[in-house]
Design a protein around this motif. Structure first.
Motif, PDB file in Angstrom:
ATOM      1  N   THR A 348       0.832  -1.212   0.000  1.00  0.00           N
ATOM      2  CA  THR A 348       0.000   0.000   0.000  1.00  0.00           C
ATOM      3  C   THR A 348       0.861   1.254   0.000  1.00  0.00           C
ATOM      4  O   THR A 348       0.607   2.199  -0.762  1.00  0.00           O
ATOM      5  CB  THR A 348      -0.925   0.001   1.230  1.00  0.00           C
ATOM      6  N   PRO A 360      -7.379   8.322  -4.843  1.00  0.00           N
ATOM      7  CA  PRO A 360      -8.217   7.653  -5.849  1.00  0.00           C
ATOM      8  C   PRO A 360      -7.428   6.675  -6.729  1.00  0.00           C
ATOM      9  O   PRO A 360      -7.889   5.566  -6.993  1.00  0.00           O
ATOM     10  CB  PRO A 360      -8.780   8.816  -6.672  1.00  0.00           C
ATOM     11  N   ALA A 363      -6.297   3.572  -4.667  1.00  0.00           N
ATOM     12  CA  ALA A 363      -7.432   2.682  -4.398  1.00  0.00           C
ATOM     13  C   ALA A 363      -7.811   1.897  -5.650  1.00  0.00           C
ATOM     14  O   ALA A 363      -8.134   0.699  -5.581  1.00  0.00           O
ATOM     15  CB  ALA A 363      -8.619   3.496  -3.894  1.00  0.00           C
ATOM     16  N   GLU A 364      -7.741   2.558  -6.794  1.00  0.00           N
ATOM     17  CA  GLU A 364      -8.090   1.891  -8.051  1.00  0.00           C
ATOM     18  C   GLU A 364      -7.101   0.773  -8.367  1.00  0.00           C
ATOM     19  O   GLU A 364      -7.500  -0.339  -8.738  1.00  0.00           O
ATOM     20  CB  GLU A 364      -8.095   2.923  -9.180  1.00  0.00           C
ATOM     21  N   GLU A 367      -7.432  -1.998  -5.906  1.00  0.00           N
ATOM     22  CA  GLU A 367      -8.791  -2.554  -5.938  1.00  0.00           C
ATOM     23  C   GLU A 367      -9.364  -2.671  -4.525  1.00  0.00           C
ATOM     24  O   GLU A 367      -9.864  -3.723  -4.106  1.00  0.00           O
ATOM     25  CB  GLU A 367      -8.815  -3.907  -6.655  1.00  0.00           C
ATOM     26  N   VAL A 368      -9.263  -1.549  -3.769  1.00  0.00           N
ATOM     27  CA  VAL A 368      -9.831  -1.499  -2.423  1.00  0.00           C
ATOM     28  C   VAL A 368     -10.704  -0.256  -2.319  1.00  0.00           C
ATOM     29  O   VAL A 368     -10.553   0.712  -3.076  1.00  0.00           O
ATOM     30  CB  VAL A 368      -8.740  -1.465  -1.332  1.00  0.00           C
ATOM     31  N   HIS A 369     -11.621  -0.286  -1.377  1.00  0.00           N
ATOM     32  CA  HIS A 369     -12.464   0.888  -1.122  1.00  0.00           C
ATOM     33  C   HIS A 369     -11.604   1.961  -0.456  1.00  0.00           C
ATOM     34  O   HIS A 369     -10.660   1.668   0.277  1.00  0.00           O
ATOM     35  CB  HIS A 369     -13.637   0.503  -0.205  1.00  0.00           C
ATOM     36  N   ARG A 370     -11.942   3.221  -0.719  1.00  0.00           N
ATOM     37  CA  ARG A 370     -11.142   4.309  -0.159  1.00  0.00           C
ATOM     38  C   ARG A 370     -11.135   4.275   1.370  1.00  0.00           C
ATOM     39  O   ARG A 370     -10.132   4.620   2.003  1.00  0.00           O
ATOM     40  CB  ARG A 370     -11.673   5.660  -0.643  1.00  0.00           C
ATOM     41  N   THR A 371     -12.228   3.842   1.975  1.00  0.00           N
ATOM     42  CA  THR A 371     -12.260   3.747   3.435  1.00  0.00           C
ATOM     43  C   THR A 371     -11.187   2.780   3.934  1.00  0.00           C
ATOM     44  O   THR A 371     -10.473   3.061   4.912  1.00  0.00           O
ATOM     45  CB  THR A 371     -13.645   3.289   3.916  1.00  0.00           C
ATOM     46  N   SER A 372     -11.069   1.638   3.234  1.00  0.00           N
ATOM     47  CA  SER A 372     -10.039   0.655   3.603  1.00  0.00           C
ATOM     48  C   SER A 372      -8.646   1.219   3.387  1.00  0.00           C
ATOM     49  O   SER A 372      -7.723   0.983   4.187  1.00  0.00           O
ATOM     50  CB  SER A 372     -10.208  -0.626   2.782  1.00  0.00           C
ATOM     51  N   TYR A 374      -7.756   4.432   3.500  1.00  0.00           N
ATOM     52  CA  TYR A 374      -7.465   5.409   4.548  1.00  0.00           C
ATOM     53  C   TYR A 374      -7.077   4.706   5.855  1.00  0.00           C
ATOM     54  O   TYR A 374      -6.177   5.164   6.589  1.00  0.00           O
ATOM     55  CB  TYR A 374      -8.680   6.310   4.791  1.00  0.00           C
TER      56      TYR A 374
END
Length: 415
Positions: A348, A360, A363-364, A367-372, A374
């Protein structure tokens, strides 16, 4: 457009006459190869040609697979004549092979197609007689060639050396002798071979064979300096070489060395920066050596390093090997790597830094949600004690990761 033509390999009228005469006497096809199984001269066919012979005549050189097979049989190390077994899958008929040696030098291989009736005693005596004559002729050519190569080797080493007076003198001599033009685009390539069990003489022959094609191409003229298991290639291009052209050249060199030396030979190629004049060859050479260090230490480069694409790695690669160790890793990064961090957090962090801190984009890619994402970034900050929105802190971590990449492989001898 002016064309620079590569000098032909040895193989004059005398050798051709000897090969033709032997073939007529035997009624069999005969070929004289160099120690790397590259054709020097050949006779006409006697209705005994096979696929390998036909392809070699059409292409001017045997296929890599055929060369690998012949060399794998140890023919280049033979001291007496013997039969090379055929290979149906290659389209290769058996050959009677005679190593051409003189005063300890392996000069070539005389091959006679050995289908049908075996050679008689009188025929093998004729082959031996011609082989001695060929050896004498090739040895005389070898002596003349060695003198030229030693002169060139000395000039090239002086041109890229550390002594400025010698550099200037070599530069002037190369121009006066017409060995190289002054510019406008100069590139130096460093090549080194390790992990080879054969003699250094075999490696130097292979290096010469792999690099010879690039001494004269349609757009470049070059000179070689070979020192046992390493070589320097200085090239002057008519136009600035594209990255993909140099890539193809480097991959061709690596491929040829694997063909000539076998898969156990580890080859490292370093390409220096592009210089505007021959006088800058020493700078390109220093950069080529750094690029070669990168190729050894970064497996992802596949054994080929190009100075102009190394980016921030060049900063660390100019440190001596003794200084390139774990002590240079920032403590903050070490805490992440060794003190409870995990590969997911390292991945990460690397992705985040290499994408300029873009949430953004990171995360793309991951392939994870932005919450994850952060959440992971907060974990990284807590472990390292650094703020990821601070440019200086990001630089520390990014350079630390780059340094860690270089520490994954053990250091080797410099190219």
């Amino acid at each position: 457009m002016k064309r620079w033509i590569q000098r032909a390999r040895p193989g004059g009228e005398a050798l051709q006459s000897l090969v033709d005469g032997l073939a007529e006497e035997l009624g069999r096809s005969v070929v004289l190869d160099d120690p790397l199984v590259r054709m020097i001269c050949t006779s006409r066919h006697f209705a005994d040609e096979d696929r390998v012979r036909v392809r070699t005549l059409l292409q001017g050189i045997a296929d890599d697979e055929a060369i690998r097979y012949v060399l794998s049989q140890g023919v280049a190390q033979w001291t007496t004549p013997g039969i090379l077994p055929g290979r149906d899958d290659l389209g290769l008929q058996p050959r009677y092979c005679v190593p051409i040696r003189e005063r300890g030098f392996m000069l070539g291989i005389l091959m006679i197609v050995a289908t049908g009736e075996p050679l008689t005693e009188a025929e093998t005596e004729a082959v031996d007689r011609v082989a001695r004559a060929v050896a004498a002729e090739m040895y005389a050519e070898r002596l003349a060639s060695d003198a030229d190569e030693e002169h060139t080797r000395r000039l090239v080493n002086q041109l890229v050396g550390s002594d400025s007076a010698q550099r200037c003198a070599a530069h002037q001599r190369l121009l006066e002798d017409g060995l190289l033009p002054a510019g406008p685009h100069v590139v130096v390539t460093s090549v080194a071979v390790s992990g080879q069990r054969g003699t250094s003489g075999q490696v130097s022959v292979a290096l010469r064979g792999a690099l010879d094609p690039f001494r004269g191409t349609r757009t470049a003229r070059g000179l070689l300096a070979i020192e046992q298991d390493r070589a320097i290639l200085v090239q002057v291009f008519e136009r600035e070489p594209a990255e993909e052209d140099l890539d193809r050249q480097c991959h061709a060199i690596v491929r040829s060395l694997k063909t000539f030396l076998g898969p156990g030979a580890a080859t490292v190629v370093g390409v220096g920066g592009r210089q505007a004049a021959l006088a800058g060859a020493w700078t390109s050479y220093d950069q080529a050596r750094v690029a070669a260090r990168a190729a050894r230490r970064l497996p992802g480069l596949g054994g080929i390093g190009d100075w102009e694409r190394l980016g921030e790695y060049t900063v660390f690669l100019q440190l001596p090997d003794s200084a390139l160790n774990d002590s240079l890793l920032p403590k903050s990064l070490r805490r992440l790597l060794d003190g409870g961090g995990n590969p997911r957090l390292e991945e990460t962090l690397r992705c985040f830094l290499e994408n300029a801190g873009s949430v953004p984009k990171t995360a793309e890619i991951l392939e994870v949600h932005r919450t994850s994402l952060y959440y992971r970034l907060r974990q990284i900050q807590e472990i390292t004690g650094l703020e990821l929105d601070n440019g200086a802190h990001r630089l520390v971590l990014h350079m630390g990761l780059r340094l860690r990449d270089l520490l994954q492989a053990p250091p080797e001898r410099p190219a």
